[in-house]
Motif scaffolding. Structure first.
Motif, short mmCIF file in Angstrom:
data_model
loop_
_atom_site.label_atom_id
_atom_site.label_comp_id
_atom_site.label_asym_id
_atom_site.label_seq_id
_atom_site.Cartn_x
_atom_site.Cartn_y
_atom_site.Cartn_z
N GLU A 112 52.16 64.41 103.31
CA GLU A 112 53.30 65.13 103.87
C GLU A 112 53.71 66.24 102.93
O GLU A 112 53.82 66.02 101.72
CB GLU A 112 54.47 64.18 104.11
N ALA A 113 53.93 67.41 103.49
CA ALA A 113 54.45 68.55 102.72
C ALA A 113 55.79 68.94 103.33
O ALA A 113 55.92 69.06 104.55
CB ALA A 113 53.48 69.72 102.78
N ILE A 114 56.78 69.11 102.48
CA ILE A 114 58.09 69.57 102.92
C ILE A 114 58.29 70.94 102.30
O ILE A 114 58.24 71.09 101.07
CB ILE A 114 59.21 68.61 102.48
N ILE A 115 58.50 71.93 103.16
CA ILE A 115 58.62 73.31 102.70
C ILE A 115 60.07 73.75 102.83
O ILE A 115 60.69 73.56 103.88
CB ILE A 115 57.68 74.23 103.49
N PHE A 116 60.60 74.31 101.75
CA PHE A 116 61.99 74.75 101.71
C PHE A 116 62.03 76.27 101.78
O PHE A 116 61.59 76.95 100.86
CB PHE A 116 62.67 74.24 100.44
N GLN A 117 62.57 76.77 102.87
CA GLN A 117 62.64 78.20 103.12
C GLN A 117 63.79 78.85 102.36
O GLN A 117 63.72 80.02 101.99
CB GLN A 117 62.81 78.42 104.62
N SER A 149 66.22 63.32 109.14
CA SER A 149 66.40 62.43 110.28
C SER A 149 65.30 62.69 111.30
O SER A 149 64.48 63.58 111.14
CB SER A 149 67.77 62.64 110.89
N SER A 150 65.32 61.91 112.36
CA SER A 150 64.26 61.99 113.35
C SER A 150 64.29 63.29 114.15
O SER A 150 63.35 63.58 114.87
CB SER A 150 64.34 60.79 114.30
N ASP A 151 65.36 64.10 114.03
CA ASP A 151 65.41 65.34 114.80
C ASP A 151 64.67 66.49 114.11
O ASP A 151 64.57 67.57 114.66
CB ASP A 151 66.85 65.73 115.12
N ILE A 152 64.13 66.26 112.92
CA ILE A 152 63.32 67.27 112.23
C ILE A 152 61.96 67.32 112.91
O ILE A 152 61.31 66.30 113.11
CB ILE A 152 63.15 66.94 110.74
N SER A 153 61.53 68.51 113.27
CA SER A 153 60.23 68.67 113.91
C SER A 153 59.14 68.61 112.83
O SER A 153 59.25 69.24 111.78
CB SER A 153 60.24 69.99 114.66
N VAL A 154 58.10 67.84 113.11
CA VAL A 154 56.99 67.67 112.17
C VAL A 154 55.75 68.28 112.78
O VAL A 154 55.38 67.96 113.91
CB VAL A 154 56.75 66.17 111.87
N VAL A 176 55.11 76.15 113.03
CA VAL A 176 56.01 75.49 112.08
C VAL A 176 57.42 75.99 112.37
O VAL A 176 57.69 77.18 112.35
CB VAL A 176 55.61 75.80 110.63
N GLU A 177 58.32 75.04 112.65
CA GLU A 177 59.72 75.37 112.91
C GLU A 177 60.57 74.92 111.73
O GLU A 177 60.44 73.78 111.28
CB GLU A 177 60.22 74.65 114.15
N PHE A 178 61.43 75.81 111.24
CA PHE A 178 62.35 75.45 110.18
C PHE A 178 63.68 75.04 110.81
O PHE A 178 64.16 75.69 111.73
CB PHE A 178 62.58 76.63 109.23
N LYS A 179 64.24 73.95 110.31
CA LYS A 179 65.57 73.52 110.73
C LYS A 179 66.39 73.39 109.46
O LYS A 179 66.02 72.64 108.56
CB LYS A 179 65.52 72.19 111.47
N ASN A 180 67.47 74.14 109.38
CA ASN A 180 68.31 74.18 108.18
C ASN A 180 67.49 74.52 106.94
O ASN A 180 67.72 73.96 105.86
CB ASN A 180 69.05 72.86 107.99
N GLY A 181 66.50 75.41 107.10
CA GLY A 181 65.70 75.86 105.97
C GLY A 181 64.59 74.92 105.54
O GLY A 181 64.01 75.09 104.47
N ILE A 182 64.27 73.91 106.38
CA ILE A 182 63.28 72.90 106.02
C ILE A 182 62.23 72.76 107.12
O ILE A 182 62.57 72.70 108.31
CB ILE A 182 63.95 71.53 105.80
N ALA A 183 60.97 72.68 106.73
CA ALA A 183 59.87 72.39 107.65
C ALA A 183 59.04 71.26 107.05
O ALA A 183 58.89 71.16 105.84
CB ALA A 183 59.01 73.62 107.88
N VAL A 184 58.50 70.41 107.93
CA VAL A 184 57.69 69.28 107.49
C VAL A 184 56.31 69.38 108.12
O VAL A 184 56.18 69.59 109.32
CB VAL A 184 58.36 67.93 107.88
N ILE A 185 55.30 69.22 107.27
CA ILE A 185 53.91 69.23 107.71
C ILE A 185 53.30 67.90 107.33
O ILE A 185 53.43 67.45 106.19
CB ILE A 185 53.12 70.38 107.04
N SER A 186 52.65 67.26 108.28
CA SER A 186 52.03 65.96 108.03
C SER A 186 50.56 66.01 108.39
O SER A 186 50.18 66.62 109.40
CB SER A 186 52.74 64.90 108.88
#
Length: 180
Positions: free
Chosen positions: A111-116, A132-137, A148-158
């Motif tokens: 898992e990579a978490i990218i901070f925009q 939380s579960s509402d973060i798009s992965v 890749v969608e950022f939510k509150n400046g965060i994106a998750v790649i798995s």
């Protein structure tokens, strides 16, 4: 008096050896996580070259190369990762996940978490970030790519590694960060 002096020296030497051994073991474990994180990042980018730009432009990112998850209704996952700021290694982190729902199986993934934004990265480093579960992965698999969608400046790649798991669950991830 000489016996007390020898005992004191022996105690100090023993504590030094114990501290050095613990530090060395911790460093070896950290080095393994760092090497695995760099390999995972290369693999993510090899499978989806367009993701390279996200890593390059990020304020920071955390890569958890070996996350293990198991579940039978109640699920949990854990992994260790390396944290980078502007492409430079700055710390280590632990990921913990707990979820509940209809789920069964086990799997391993990276898992990579990218901070925009700097704010999102600082929140992660402070230990206050909970995903939380509402973060798009975005799932990265050979030949498969997603936006890749950022939510509150965060994106998750798995990126899946092994295992099989089925289910529908709700939960979240918590992180602990330590500077190097």
């Amino acid at each position: 008096m000489k016996t007390l002096n020898k005992m004191t020296k022996s105690l100090i030497l023993g504590l030094f050896v114990l501290f050095s051994t613990t530090l060395m073991a911790q460093s070896e474990q950290q080095l393994e996580v760092i090497n695995d994180a760099e390999d995972a990042r290369r693999e993510i980018v090899n499978q989806n070259p367009e993701l390279m730009e996200l890593f390059e432009k990020a304020e920071g990112y955390a890569i958890f190369p070996n996350v293990g998850k198991g579940a039978y209704i109640l699920g949990g996952a854990a992994g260790n990762g390396a944290v980078y700021e502007n492409g430079t290694l700055v710390g280590m982190a632990e990921l913990r996940q707990l979820d509940i729902g209809f789920q069964l199986g086990g799997k391993a993934f990276s898992e990579a978490i990218i901070f925009q934004t700097d704010e999102a990265f600082e929140e992660f480093k402070s230990g206050d970030l909970k995903l939380s579960s509402d973060i798009s992965v975005v799932m990265v698999d050979e030949g498969v790519s997603g936006d890749v969608e950022f939510k509150n400046g965060i994106a998750v790649i798995s990126m899946p590694k092994a295992g099989a798991m089925a289910g529908l669950s709700v939960g979240g991830q918590k992180f602990d960060y330590k500077d190097l």
